[in-house]
Design a protein around this motif. Structure first.
Motif, PDB file in Angstrom:
ATOM      1  N   SER A 240      59.071 116.634  44.445  1.00  0.00           N
ATOM      2  CA  SER A 240      60.222 116.590  45.341  1.00  0.00           C
ATOM      3  C   SER A 240      60.403 117.885  46.129  1.00  0.00           C
ATOM      4  O   SER A 240      60.913 117.871  47.249  1.00  0.00           O
ATOM      5  CB  SER A 240      61.494 116.295  44.540  1.00  0.00           C
ATOM      6  OG  SER A 240      61.724 117.308  43.581  1.00  0.00           O
ATOM      7  N   PHE A 241      59.994 119.002  45.532  1.00  0.00           N
ATOM      8  CA  PHE A 241      60.113 120.303  46.201  1.00  0.00           C
ATOM      9  C   PHE A 241      58.870 121.110  45.867  1.00  0.00           C
ATOM     10  O   PHE A 241      58.859 121.903  44.933  1.00  0.00           O
ATOM     11  CB  PHE A 241      61.378 121.024  45.730  1.00  0.00           C
ATOM     12  CG  PHE A 241      61.670 122.301  46.473  1.00  0.00           C
ATOM     13  CD1 PHE A 241      61.611 122.365  47.854  1.00  0.00           C
ATOM     14  CD2 PHE A 241      62.017 123.448  45.776  1.00  0.00           C
ATOM     15  CE1 PHE A 241      61.882 123.542  48.530  1.00  0.00           C
ATOM     16  CE2 PHE A 241      62.293 124.634  46.436  1.00  0.00           C
ATOM     17  CZ  PHE A 241      62.232 124.675  47.823  1.00  0.00           C
ATOM     18  N   PRO A 242      57.785 120.891  46.631  1.00  0.00           N
ATOM     19  CA  PRO A 242      56.471 121.439  46.253  1.00  0.00           C
ATOM     20  C   PRO A 242      56.341 122.947  46.491  1.00  0.00           C
ATOM     21  O   PRO A 242      55.633 123.410  47.378  1.00  0.00           O
ATOM     22  CB  PRO A 242      55.514 120.653  47.144  1.00  0.00           C
ATOM     23  CG  PRO A 242      56.319 120.298  48.351  1.00  0.00           C
ATOM     24  CD  PRO A 242      57.718 120.063  47.849  1.00  0.00           C
ATOM     25  N   THR A 243      57.031 123.707  45.671  1.00  0.00           N
ATOM     26  CA  THR A 243      57.041 125.157  45.849  1.00  0.00           C
ATOM     27  C   THR A 243      55.660 125.768  45.637  1.00  0.00           C
ATOM     28  O   THR A 243      55.191 126.567  46.451  1.00  0.00           O
ATOM     29  CB  THR A 243      58.039 125.795  44.865  1.00  0.00           C
ATOM     30  OG1 THR A 243      57.772 125.299  43.551  1.00  0.00           O
ATOM     31  CG2 THR A 243      59.466 125.437  45.233  1.00  0.00           C
ATOM     32  N   ARG A 244      55.015 125.419  44.540  1.00  0.00           N
ATOM     33  CA  ARG A 244      53.712 126.017  44.234  1.00  0.00           C
ATOM     34  C   ARG A 244      52.645 125.563  45.224  1.00  0.00           C
ATOM     35  O   ARG A 244      51.841 126.367  45.696  1.00  0.00           O
ATOM     36  CB  ARG A 244      53.296 125.665  42.809  1.00  0.00           C
ATOM     37  CG  ARG A 244      54.063 126.405  41.743  1.00  0.00           C
ATOM     38  CD  ARG A 244      53.603 126.029  40.361  1.00  0.00           C
ATOM     39  NE  ARG A 244      53.873 124.622  40.074  1.00  0.00           N
ATOM     40  CZ  ARG A 244      53.655 124.046  38.898  1.00  0.00           C
ATOM     41  NH1 ARG A 244      53.156 124.756  37.900  1.00  0.00           N
ATOM     42  NH2 ARG A 244      53.950 122.781  38.696  1.00  0.00           N
ATOM     43  N   THR A 245      52.627 124.269  45.515  1.00  0.00           N
ATOM     44  CA  THR A 245      51.616 123.728  46.420  1.00  0.00           C
ATOM     45  C   THR A 245      51.680 124.401  47.778  1.00  0.00           C
ATOM     46  O   THR A 245      50.650 124.762  48.364  1.00  0.00           O
ATOM     47  CB  THR A 245      51.803 122.209  46.578  1.00  0.00           C
ATOM     48  OG1 THR A 245      51.754 121.589  45.286  1.00  0.00           O
ATOM     49  CG2 THR A 245      50.725 121.616  47.468  1.00  0.00           C
ATOM     50  N   VAL A 246      52.894 124.579  48.278  1.00  0.00           N
ATOM     51  CA  VAL A 246      53.079 125.198  49.596  1.00  0.00           C
ATOM     52  C   VAL A 246      52.714 126.676  49.566  1.00  0.00           C
ATOM     53  O   VAL A 246      52.121 127.207  50.517  1.00  0.00           O
ATOM     54  CB  VAL A 246      54.543 125.013  50.054  1.00  0.00           C
ATOM     55  CG1 VAL A 246      54.834 125.870  51.282  1.00  0.00           C
ATOM     56  CG2 VAL A 246      54.822 123.545  50.363  1.00  0.00           C
ATOM     57  N   ALA A 247      53.051 127.339  48.466  1.00  0.00           N
ATOM     58  CA  ALA A 247      52.858 128.790  48.402  1.00  0.00           C
ATOM     59  C   ALA A 247      51.426 129.213  48.087  1.00  0.00           C
ATOM     60  O   ALA A 247      51.018 130.338  48.406  1.00  0.00           O
ATOM     61  CB  ALA A 247      53.802 129.392  47.364  1.00  0.00           C
ATOM     62  N   ARG A 248      50.641 128.347  47.452  1.00  0.00           N
ATOM     63  CA  ARG A 248      49.296 128.715  46.991  1.00  0.00           C
ATOM     64  C   ARG A 248      48.421 129.344  48.065  1.00  0.00           C
ATOM     65  O   ARG A 248      47.782 130.382  47.822  1.00  0.00           O
ATOM     66  CB  ARG A 248      48.589 127.503  46.402  1.00  0.00           C
ATOM     67  CG  ARG A 248      49.041 127.096  45.016  1.00  0.00           C
ATOM     68  CD  ARG A 248      48.550 128.057  43.937  1.00  0.00           C
ATOM     69  NE  ARG A 248      48.855 127.530  42.611  1.00  0.00           N
ATOM     70  CZ  ARG A 248      48.718 128.225  41.497  1.00  0.00           C
ATOM     71  NH1 ARG A 248      48.290 129.472  41.540  1.00  0.00           N
ATOM     72  NH2 ARG A 248      49.016 127.674  40.331  1.00  0.00           N
TER      73      ARG A 248
END
Length: 261
Positions: free
Chosen positions: A77-85
């Motif tokens: 729902s809130f892809p923090t890790r995916t976006v930040a990688r």
């Protein structure tokens, strides 16, 4: 569970990071300060919700599969890790040092992603299970300086833990440090949480312009010099801007001056 019981039970999950993969009832009782009956009741309720599992042979407790499911739902729902990688990988490639991402959880930070570097034989190893204190880490200082008033009041009023001889626990000495973070947009903690670890961090912001996390680079203190410091400054400010924008966040006026718009 009522709200008070729920809070106590969920707080017990934090103590699994202080032990090995499993913990016994007696050890949990010592760590939490609850009596054995209370600790058993709370653990039993956590087991019912799948947040904790009990080994049928050893009777030891470990985190349950529901924790993984909740983590997956959060990331979906809130892809923090995916976006930040991708931005974290850039930090590692450009600095040659370890990079880690942390999110605010109450009055601590949780490390949610780590990118290691193989550029040096001697490097910092980040234990993602260890919660990061606000006052003793670069990540914590970055979030406190640009976070809510409640965070700043907490570090001014709480009895702060002394992790090393370099940890700042005096509120009067901590305030100038936080002001310097606001002035530069970056936080540093040389040996504040661990000996021979020099951390530098930049805040990450939500849609309201409040710091909710950090992007940080950790290097052995013996390798830190002015050239590396300035390079890391530029790398982290750029990463902070990119990740904040990717998360749909906004920058407070006090931080906007540090980034390229």
């Amino acid at each position: 569970m009522d709200m008070g019981t729920t809070t106590k039970a969920l707080r017990m999950l934090d103590f699994f990071s202080l032990t090995g993969p499993e913990i016994g009832l007696s050890q949990m009782t010592r760590l939490t300060g609850y009596n054995k009956a209370t600790a058993l009741r709370l653990l039993t309720e956590l087991v019912e919700y799948g947040l904790v599992e009990q080994d049928s042979d050893t009777k030891q407790y470990r985190l349950g599969s529901a924790v993984l499911r909740l983590a997956h739902l959060r990331e979906s729902s809130f892809p923090t890790r995916t976006v930040a990688r991708p931005f974290m990988k850039d930090c590692v490639e450009q600095s040659g040092e370890c990079c880690h991402l942390a999110l605010l959880d109450g009055f601590h930070l949780n490390t949610i992603a780590v990118e290691d570097s193989s550029a040096h034989s001697t490097r910092v190893v980040i234990d993602a299970a260890v919660r990061l204190p606000l006052h003793a880490t670069a990540s914590g200082l970055a979030v406190t300086a640009f976070g809510s008033q409640a965070l700043r009041e907490w570090v001014q009023t709480e009895k702060l833990e002394q992790f090393t001889s370099s940890t700042i626990v005096d509120p009067a000495k901590l305030e100038p440090v936080l002001e310097r973070v606001r002035t530069t947009g970056l936080a540093e903690s040389p040996d504040g949480f661990e000996i021979e670890v020099h951390g530098i961090a930049a805040p990450l912001f939500d849609a309201k312009g409040l710091a909710i996390g950090s992007i940080a680079i950790a290097t052995p203190s013996s390798r830190m010099n002015e050239e590396l410091r300035q390079r890391i400054y530029a790398i982290l400010l750029n990463a902070s801007a990119n990740i904040t924008r990717a998360w749909g966040g906004s920058f407070p006026a006090s931080f906007r001056q540090h980034i390229q718009t």
